[in-house]
Design a protein around this motif. Structure first.
Motif, PDB file in Angstrom:
ATOM      1  N   CYS A  30       0.905  -1.312  -0.249  1.00 49.46           N
ATOM      2  CA  CYS A  30       0.096   0.155   0.064  1.00 49.46           C
ATOM      3  C   CYS A  30       0.876   1.196   0.112  1.00 49.46           C
ATOM      4  O   CYS A  30       1.777   1.379   0.926  1.00 49.46           O
ATOM      5  CB  CYS A  30      -0.810   0.105   1.360  1.00 49.46           C
ATOM      6  N   CYS A  33      -0.256   3.331   3.490  1.00 47.31           N
ATOM      7  CA  CYS A  33       0.189   3.005   4.762  1.00 47.31           C
ATOM      8  C   CYS A  33       1.378   1.853   4.830  1.00 47.31           C
ATOM      9  O   CYS A  33       1.718   1.640   5.903  1.00 47.31           O
ATOM     10  CB  CYS A  33      -1.254   2.306   5.686  1.00 47.31           C
ATOM     11  N   CYS A  44      -6.463  -1.797  -0.282  1.00 42.06           N
ATOM     12  CA  CYS A  44      -5.695  -2.105   1.095  1.00 42.06           C
ATOM     13  C   CYS A  44      -6.508  -2.706   1.993  1.00 42.06           C
ATOM     14  O   CYS A  44      -7.561  -2.108   2.214  1.00 42.06           O
ATOM     15  CB  CYS A  44      -5.070  -0.823   1.788  1.00 42.06           C
ATOM     16  N   CYS A  47      -6.307   0.026   5.313  1.00 35.84           N
ATOM     17  CA  CYS A  47      -6.606   1.511   5.213  1.00 35.84           C
ATOM     18  C   CYS A  47      -7.748   1.592   3.964  1.00 35.84           C
ATOM     19  O   CYS A  47      -8.340   2.860   4.193  1.00 35.84           O
ATOM     20  CB  CYS A  47      -5.510   2.499   5.142  1.00 35.84           C
ATOM     21  N   GLU A  49      -7.328   1.983   0.909  1.00 37.76           N
ATOM     22  CA  GLU A  49      -6.772   2.684  -0.343  1.00 37.76           C
ATOM     23  C   GLU A  49      -6.749   1.874  -1.466  1.00 37.76           C
ATOM     24  O   GLU A  49      -6.449   0.701  -1.306  1.00 37.76           O
ATOM     25  CB  GLU A  49      -5.320   3.192  -0.010  1.00 37.76           C
TER      26      GLU A  49
HETATM   27 ZN   LIG Z   1      -3.066   0.823   3.181  1.00 29.85          ZN
END
Ligand SMILES: [Zn+2]
Length: 55
Positions: A30, A33, A44, A47, A49
């Motif tokens: 990612c 993060c 992800c 998080c 994403e």
């Molecule tokens: Zn992430």
């Protein structure tokens, strides 16, 4: 050192390098993060994403 031993050592080093680097090819890291996700992940798991499509 004989050539045979040299070749054997080099093959060992190459095999070790492959063993270390290949798993990372099947992971998506990612960018937000830094969490590692499976290659099939669309987003992800930590998080949320979204990963850009590679192809
Ligand atoms: Zn992430």
């Amino acid at each position: 050192m004989t050539p045979t031993v040299y070749v054997a050592i080099m093959l060992g080093v190459i095999a070790l390098a492959c063993a270390v680097s290949i798993p990372s090819l099947f992971r998506k890291k990612c960018r937000k993060c830094g969490a590692r996700n499976g290659i099939e992940a669309r987003a992800c798991s930590r998080c949320g994403e979204a990963f850009p499509e590679d192809d």
